[in-house]
Structure formats: structure tokens, C-alpha cells
Design a protein around this motif. Structure first.
Motif, short mmCIF file in Angstrom:
data_model
loop_
_atom_site.label_atom_id
_atom_site.label_comp_id
_atom_site.label_asym_id
_atom_site.label_seq_id
_atom_site.Cartn_x
_atom_site.Cartn_y
_atom_site.Cartn_z
N LEU A 133 0.83 -1.21 0.00
CA LEU A 133 0.00 0.00 0.00
C LEU A 133 0.87 1.26 0.00
O LEU A 133 0.59 2.22 -0.71
N ARG A 134 1.93 1.21 0.82
CA ARG A 134 2.83 2.37 0.88
C ARG A 134 3.45 2.64 -0.49
O ARG A 134 3.55 3.76 -0.94
N ARG A 135 3.86 1.56 -1.15
CA ARG A 135 4.49 1.70 -2.46
C ARG A 135 3.49 2.29 -3.48
O ARG A 135 3.84 3.16 -4.28
N ILE A 136 2.27 1.81 -3.41
CA ILE A 136 1.23 2.30 -4.33
C ILE A 136 1.01 3.80 -4.13
O ILE A 136 0.98 4.59 -5.07
N GLU A 137 0.92 4.17 -2.86
CA GLU A 137 0.72 5.58 -2.53
C GLU A 137 1.90 6.43 -3.04
O GLU A 137 1.71 7.50 -3.62
N GLU A 138 3.08 5.88 -2.85
CA GLU A 138 4.29 6.57 -3.28
C GLU A 138 4.27 6.82 -4.79
O GLU A 138 4.56 7.91 -5.26
N ILE A 139 3.93 5.76 -5.54
CA ILE A 139 3.92 5.88 -7.01
C ILE A 139 2.95 6.98 -7.43
O ILE A 139 3.28 7.85 -8.24
N VAL A 140 1.74 6.97 -6.85
CA VAL A 140 0.76 7.99 -7.22
C VAL A 140 1.32 9.38 -6.93
O VAL A 140 1.26 10.28 -7.78
N ASN A 141 1.93 9.54 -5.75
CA ASN A 141 2.46 10.86 -5.41
C ASN A 141 3.64 11.27 -6.29
O ASN A 141 3.81 12.45 -6.59
N GLU A 142 4.44 10.28 -6.71
CA GLU A 142 5.54 10.60 -7.64
C GLU A 142 4.97 11.14 -8.95
O GLU A 142 5.47 12.10 -9.52
N LYS A 143 3.91 10.49 -9.44
CA LYS A 143 3.33 10.90 -10.72
C LYS A 143 2.69 12.29 -10.60
O LYS A 143 2.71 13.07 -11.54
N ILE A 144 2.14 12.56 -9.43
CA ILE A 144 1.56 13.90 -9.21
C ILE A 144 2.68 14.93 -9.22
O ILE A 144 2.61 15.95 -9.92
N ALA A 145 3.76 14.63 -8.48
CA ALA A 145 4.88 15.57 -8.37
C ALA A 145 5.54 15.82 -9.72
O ALA A 145 6.05 16.91 -9.99
N ALA A 146 5.49 14.81 -10.60
CA ALA A 146 6.15 14.94 -11.90
C ALA A 146 5.42 15.91 -12.83
O ALA A 146 5.94 16.27 -13.90
N GLY A 147 4.23 16.34 -12.47
CA GLY A 147 3.50 17.32 -13.29
C GLY A 147 3.25 16.85 -14.71
O GLY A 147 3.61 17.51 -15.68
N ILE A 148 2.65 15.69 -14.85
CA ILE A 148 2.43 15.12 -16.19
C ILE A 148 1.12 15.66 -16.78
O ILE A 148 0.10 15.67 -16.11
N PRO A 149 1.17 16.14 -18.04
CA PRO A 149 -0.07 16.61 -18.66
C PRO A 149 -1.07 15.47 -18.86
O PRO A 149 -0.66 14.34 -19.17
N VAL A 150 -2.35 15.76 -18.68
CA VAL A 150 -3.39 14.76 -18.89
C VAL A 150 -4.04 15.06 -20.24
O VAL A 150 -4.48 16.18 -20.49
N GLU A 151 -4.04 14.07 -21.10
CA GLU A 151 -4.47 14.33 -22.47
C GLU A 151 -5.66 13.44 -22.83
O GLU A 151 -5.70 12.27 -22.47
N LYS A 152 -6.60 14.02 -23.55
CA LYS A 152 -7.76 13.22 -23.95
C LYS A 152 -7.68 12.90 -25.44
O LYS A 152 -7.35 13.76 -26.24
N ARG A 153 -7.98 11.64 -25.79
CA ARG A 153 -8.01 11.28 -27.21
C ARG A 153 -9.26 10.46 -27.51
O ARG A 153 -9.67 9.66 -26.67
N ILE A 154 -9.79 10.66 -28.71
CA ILE A 154 -10.94 9.85 -29.09
C ILE A 154 -10.51 8.88 -30.19
O ILE A 154 -9.99 9.30 -31.22
N LEU A 155 -10.68 7.58 -29.91
CA LEU A 155 -10.17 6.58 -30.85
C LEU A 155 -11.20 5.48 -31.07
O LEU A 155 -12.02 5.22 -30.19
N PRO A 156 -11.14 4.83 -32.23
CA PRO A 156 -11.98 3.63 -32.41
C PRO A 156 -11.57 2.60 -31.36
O PRO A 156 -10.39 2.52 -30.99
N ILE A 157 -12.52 1.81 -30.94
CA ILE A 157 -12.26 0.91 -29.81
C ILE A 157 -11.11 -0.06 -30.07
O ILE A 157 -10.31 -0.35 -29.18
#
Ligand code: SER
Length: 601
Positions: free
Chosen positions: A510-534
Motif C-alpha cells: 500500500l505504501r508503495r502504491i501511494e508513493e507511485i501515485v504521489n511521484e506521478k503527481i509531483a512529476a506534473g504530467i499533462p493529462v491528455e484526452k483522445r478519441i479513438l476507435p475501440i
């Protein structure tokens, strides 16, 4: 061809609910609308409402400007649930559960096409072929927030509706939305069919479509959504002008088949027959309530809600208990829930296959709740009898009665009946005092819940929605690809994520999972939306519910190359906006499914 049968017009050909659904879809497909399947009765990630109360609900993000993967013209039938009119259920046309046909323009066409198509579908012989002479319409009369809708009135006139059958009404009648406290809304135009019955409220010639007597049946509503209602109560123009229409399936079936009530349609009549066969007393209102409530309960449970004392669970509990109480009133002693549930599944199983899949779950929950309530009733009666034996004279204490009602769920009507049997009156004064005290308490609770304000309320929800995607991927990285989403629910206080995993998640994991999420938040990654055929979405490895939710094309949210997930949105634009992520709890949800609750701060 119609045959004149006294006051009513009857069709020689009968139309079924499925034919109506298909005709509607065909009509709008022919006008470049893409069909989208019905969403759940439980709104996804929207804590502002308990249930999907109208077709617009699942589409709010798209009415606000998000791109819909299926395009800008949509057609659907949507299952809906409204409890606001529960006291009217049992008259000729109010229902708790109902279905709505809808055509949608997301910033595409506006009033002219919407009205012309509505008229064509209603009156053209190729489609519903309703008698144009029996149709009336209403439009918005204007107020300080929006102008009088002369434009719609003009379009109605141009298709052939005479001026005297075009009514102008205020916000109460001709305005729709927002679905929750804030969001898209606008003036609407409603279409009514005149059944030709006299006005039962005695208004004679003064009777108009908004009379409420049942002579005019509202069957369709075209909403012109061009405003956004803010938390401050302002109506601001939306960036895109939308059309949201809703045609009630039950009412339309009633009208086209020349029936007097929605309860006579094929969506109800078989249920009423079962009830009649088991009843010892004839009481139309009571049998309709039983049919309506059991059907609604079946649909709510099928969407995953079990009876409980809070929120949605409480609504389904009340529906089951109310149905049971009315069944007692009808003198029904056999089990009525199982045969009715069976019939509901039979009537709707083809249109809504999830009912068939959830059959056992539905039966089990109905049965448990009914048994619990039967016990409550016995217990309540015992408490009452004890109190009655203590009392020599005078009224029954209102506080005891109110507790029976509030805490034990013992219906007030039953309390009164029981007292009547003993020729004892209820101390109403005391009941009212207890009721006021209770209301004060719940209001304080509600105010506390909204203390954060509505504006940041939705913002928090969006943040948690993005955090949920990060969590989903982090779980897969730490626990393996066997992890799959089973459910997600977000309120402004926490997120809840259910996923398949055979055992308890260890605390270091659980600690590791929490850490990963917080690392990704800290990294400031853009969130992008795409529309694609399934197929392409699958190819690039997007996870998420692949079902047939959006037909051909799906929208995907990408968080760098970390997470690719099929989802309708909305999300924050960059992970750094999420805040700090914290897991609160990990627990079992059901066999093979674990649940995590977490917050962002
Ligand atoms: N939202 C509108 C209604 O419920 C039209 O779909 O009547």
C-alpha cells in the motif's frame, strides 16, 4: 387507420415499447445521430445527485463542452428514477422508474431542427402518426434570467400548430435543469396530447396543458440548453448551445395505444395482473404503488445498490417497505416480490440484459429486505402494545410514535390504524415537536456536508477522478495486471475504488502504491484526452471498461505513458493539480474484490 371509440381514438395496430424504442432510434439515426446505450441509474462520479433522473444526467460533461466520442448528435433511451413525486405515484401517469427517449445536439443543431423533427416524428404516419389536432405545445414565457421564447413559438406555428394551442408558461413549467445544484439548463418546449377527457378538476374550457388533471398528457420535452447555472444562482451563457430532448416511453405508449393510464401499458399490465390475482381487496392506487415500487427497486438493485439506511440504499429500502405495506393493504399474504421481480426481468430483460445477469442478487436483496421489514413491523407492534397496556387513558405519546417511525421505520399510517383499533388518539403535538427536533438535526448534518461550498466541491471531485486513474495504474504496477476495476465512486470527501485481487494488500505494498501515485503527481504530467476507435484503444493498451458503452469510438485519458484509460472524464489538465494523495483504508469488498478508500489533500 383509426377507429372512433367514443371519446378516445384507438389505433387498430398496437405498438410495443420495443417498437417505439426502435422507431425513435431509426428516425434519428436517419438524421445522423449516433446511438449510445443507457447509462446506469447510479451516476458515475457525481455526488450531487443520488440517481440518474433524466437522460441529460450522464451527458453533463458533454453539455458543458467535453467532446463526446460518438459525435455531436446522439440518440438514446435512458433508464431514469425520480422519487420527488412519490406521493403522486398511483395516479394515471406518475412513475418512480421510467425510460426516456432522447435526441441530443452537443453544440450542433438548435431550435428549428429539434422542433421540426419532434413534430414529424409525432405526427407523420410513417412514425407515430398522432392526430395533429390533439397536440398542444408550451414554450418559455420569459423572466429576468432569459427572454420569452418567441422563436420556438414561431417554429411551432410554421410546422402547423395554431397560435391558440401554443401556451407560454414560466420557469416552473418551461425550464429544465440543472440536474443537480449547478450546471447546464435552459428554456424548454413541451408537447402534450389531449386525451379528450373532461377536466377532472372542474376547470371546463379553462383547462390547459399545465392543469395537472390528466386530460393533457405531456409526452415530450425539448430543452434548449444554453445556460450554466452557477453556485451563486447566476445563469451564464454556455459556450455551446445544446438540445436535450426527453420523450417518456410509458406516457407515449399510453397515448399511441389509446389507453387511459401508463399502468395499462404492456410495461405494467402484466405486473398489475399478478397483483390482482393475489389481492383480496380491489384498490387501484395500492396495486399501482406496489407495481411501480417493486419495478423501481429491481432496477436500482440491478445497478448495484443494496437496501441500507443511507442515501441510495435508503431509497430502495423505502420503496420495498412501502410496496410491502401496500401489499398488506391489498390483503396479499403470499410473497409478491419474487413473482413481480421475475416479471420485470421478463419484460425488460432483452432491452436491459444486466437485469438477467443480476437476477440472483435482485431476488436475494428483495427477500432479505422484506423479511427484515416484516420483523420490524412485529417489533413495532409489540412496542406499541406495551405502551398501550401502560396507558389507561389519554393520547398515545407522540415521541414514542415518532421514534417508532423514524428509528424503526414503522409506517405512520400503521401506527394510526393500530391506535384506531384501540380507540386511542395520537398526541399530534408531541409528534410534531419530535419531528421538528429531528429535522433540525438533519439540517445541521446537511450544512456540514456542504461546508466546503459547491464550487470547490466539483473541483475536488475532478481531482479525485484523476487520482483514481493514477491509483488504478499504480495498483497494476505493484500487484500485477490481474488487477481490474470493479467499481469507482467519488464524493467530495473521498474516492473509493474496487478492484479484483484475491487477497489482502500488504501494508508495504500500500505504501508503495501511494508513493507511485504521489511521484506521478509531483512529476506534473499533462493529462491528455483522445478519441479513438475501440480497436485502436485496445491496441495502444488502454485499460478500462471496454463494454459497449460508447459504441464504436471511445474517449481515452492518457497520463503521459503511465496511464491510458477509457473514460468519459472530466479530469484535471496536469497531475500536479491533484494535490497530495493518501490511502485511508484497504478492505474486502466481496469475494475476490478489494476496496481502497483514499483522499487528495
Ligand atoms: N431533461 C429533460 C426532461 O427530463 C428533457 O430530456 O424532461
Amino acid at each position: 387507420m383509426r377507429i372512433d371509440s367514443g371519446l378516445k381514438y384507438r389505433y387498430t395496430t398496437f405498438m410495443t415499447a420495443e417498437e417505439l424504442r426502435q422507431k425513435y432510434i431509426e428516425f434519428f439515426r436517419g438524421r445522423e445521430h449516433a446511438f449510445i446505450p443507457s447509462a446506469s441509474l447510479v451516476p458515475e462520479n457525481d455526488p450531487t445527485v443520488l440517481f440518474t433522473t433524466a437522460g441529460m444526467h450522464p451527458l453533463v460533461p458533454f453539455l458543458m463542452g467535453e467532446d463526446h466520442p460518438a459525435g455531436t448528435r446522439l440518440v438514446d433511451y435512458q433508464r431514469c428514477l425520480r422519487t420527488s413525486d412519490i406521493d403522486l405515484v398511483g395516479d394515471d401517469h406518475h412513475l418512480t422508474f421510467f425510460e426516456m427517449l432522447g435526441n441530443w445536439s452537443l453544440g450542433d443543431y438548435f431550435k428549428t431542427e429539434a422542433i421540426e423533427w419532434s413534430w414529424e416524428f409525432l405526427t407523420d404516419k410513417k412514425w407515430l402518426g398522432l392526430d395533429p389536432e390533439r397536440m398542444s405545445v408550451s414554450v418559455f414565457g420569459g423572466d429576468e434570467d432569459a427572454a420569452r421564447d418567441e422563436e420556438s413559438a414561431g417554429i411551432w406555428e410554421s410546422v402547423g400548430v395554431p397560435k391558440e394551442r401554443i401556451y407560454f408558461y414560466g420557469k416552473k413549467d418551461n425550464w429544465w435543469g440543472p440536474a443537480g445544484q449547478t450546471g447546464p439548463c435552459g428554456p424548454d418546449t413541451e408537447m402534450f396530447y389531449d386525451t379528450g377527457k373532461g377536466c377532472s378538476l372542474g376547470r371546463g374550457d379553462e383547462c390547459e396543458p399545465n392543469c395537472g388533471c390528466g386530460r393533457f398528457v405531456e409526452i415530450w420535452n425539448d430543452v434548449f440548453m444554453e445556460y450554466n447555472k452557477t453556485a451563486e444562482g447566476k445563469f451564464l451563457p454556455l459556450d455551446q448551445r445544446n438540445v436535450d430532448t426527453g420523450m417518456g416511453i410509458e406516457r407515449t405508449l399510453q397515448v399511441i395505444n389509446g389507453l387511459d393510464s401508463v399502468y395499462q401499458t404492456e410495461l405494467f399490465e402484466p405486473l398489475i395482473t399478478i397483483i390482482n390475482n393475489l389481492s383480496q381487496i380491489k384498490d387501484t392506487m395500492a396495486e399501482r404503488v406496489v407495481a411501480d415500487h417493486v419495478k423501481a427497486a429491481v432496477f436500482i438493485i440491478a445497478d448495484g445498490i443494496q437496501p441500507s439506511n443511507v442515501e441510495r440504499g435508503y431509497i430502495v429500502r423505502r420503496l420495498i417497505r412501502r410496496a410491502y405495506r401496500y401489499s398488506l393493504q391489498l390483503g396479499i399474504t403470499d410473497d409478491i416480490f419474487a413473482p413481480l421481480a421475475e416479471k420485470v426481468i421478463q419484460i425488460y430483460g432483452q432491452t436491459y440484459p444486466h437485469l438477467v445477469e443480476k437476477r440472483d442478487f435482485i431476488f436475494e436483496n428483495l427477500k432479505n429486505e422484506k423479511e427484515k421489514f416484516a420483523q420490524t413491523l412485529n417489533q413495532g407492534l409489540r412496542i406499541m402494545q406495551k405502551e398501550l397496556s401502560l396507558k389507561e387513558r389519554g393520547a398515545f405519546p407522540g415521541k414514542v410514535a415518532f421514534d417508532l417511525y423514524q428509528t424503526y421505520g414503522f409506517p405512520k399510517e400503521l401506527i394510526e390504524e393500530e391506535l384506531q383499533r384501540h380507540s386511542v388518539t395520537l398526541n399530534d403535538e408531541e409528534w410534531r415537536e419530535a419531528e421538528i427536533a429531528h429535522r433540525e438535526l438533519s439540517r445541521q448534518g446537511a450544512e456540514k456536508k456542504f461546508a466546503g461550498g459547491l464550487a470547490d466541491h466539483s473541483e475536488r471531485v475532478i481531482k479525485m477522478h484523476t487520482a483514481t486513474h493514477l491509483l488504478h495504474q499504480a495498483l497494476r504496477e505493484v500487484l500485477g495486471d490481474g488487477v481490474g476495476q470493479k467499481g469507482s465512486n467519488i464524493t467530495d470527501e473521498r474516492l473509493r475504488f474496487d478492484f479484483t485481487y484475491p487477497k489482502k494488500v500488504m501494508s508495504d505494498e500500500l505504501r508503495r502504491i501511494e508513493e507511485i501515485v504521489n511521484e506521478k503527481i509531483a512529476a506534473g504530467i499533462p493529462v491528455e484526452k483522445r478519441i479513438l476507435p475501440i480497436e485502436e484503444a485496445r491496441k495502444i493498451g488502454a485499460i478500462g471498461l471496454f463494454g459497449e458503452k460508447y459504441g464504436d469510438k471511445v474517449s481515452i485519458y492518457l497520463i503521459g505513458d503511465f496511464s491510458k484509460e477509457i473514460c468519459g472524464g472530466p479530469h484535471v489538465s496536469n497531475t500536479k493539480l491533484v494535490g497530495k494523495f493518501k490511502i485511508l483504508k484497504e478492505e474486502a469488498s466481496s469475494a475476490g474484490v478489494r476496496r481502497i478508500k483514499a483522499v487528495v489533500e
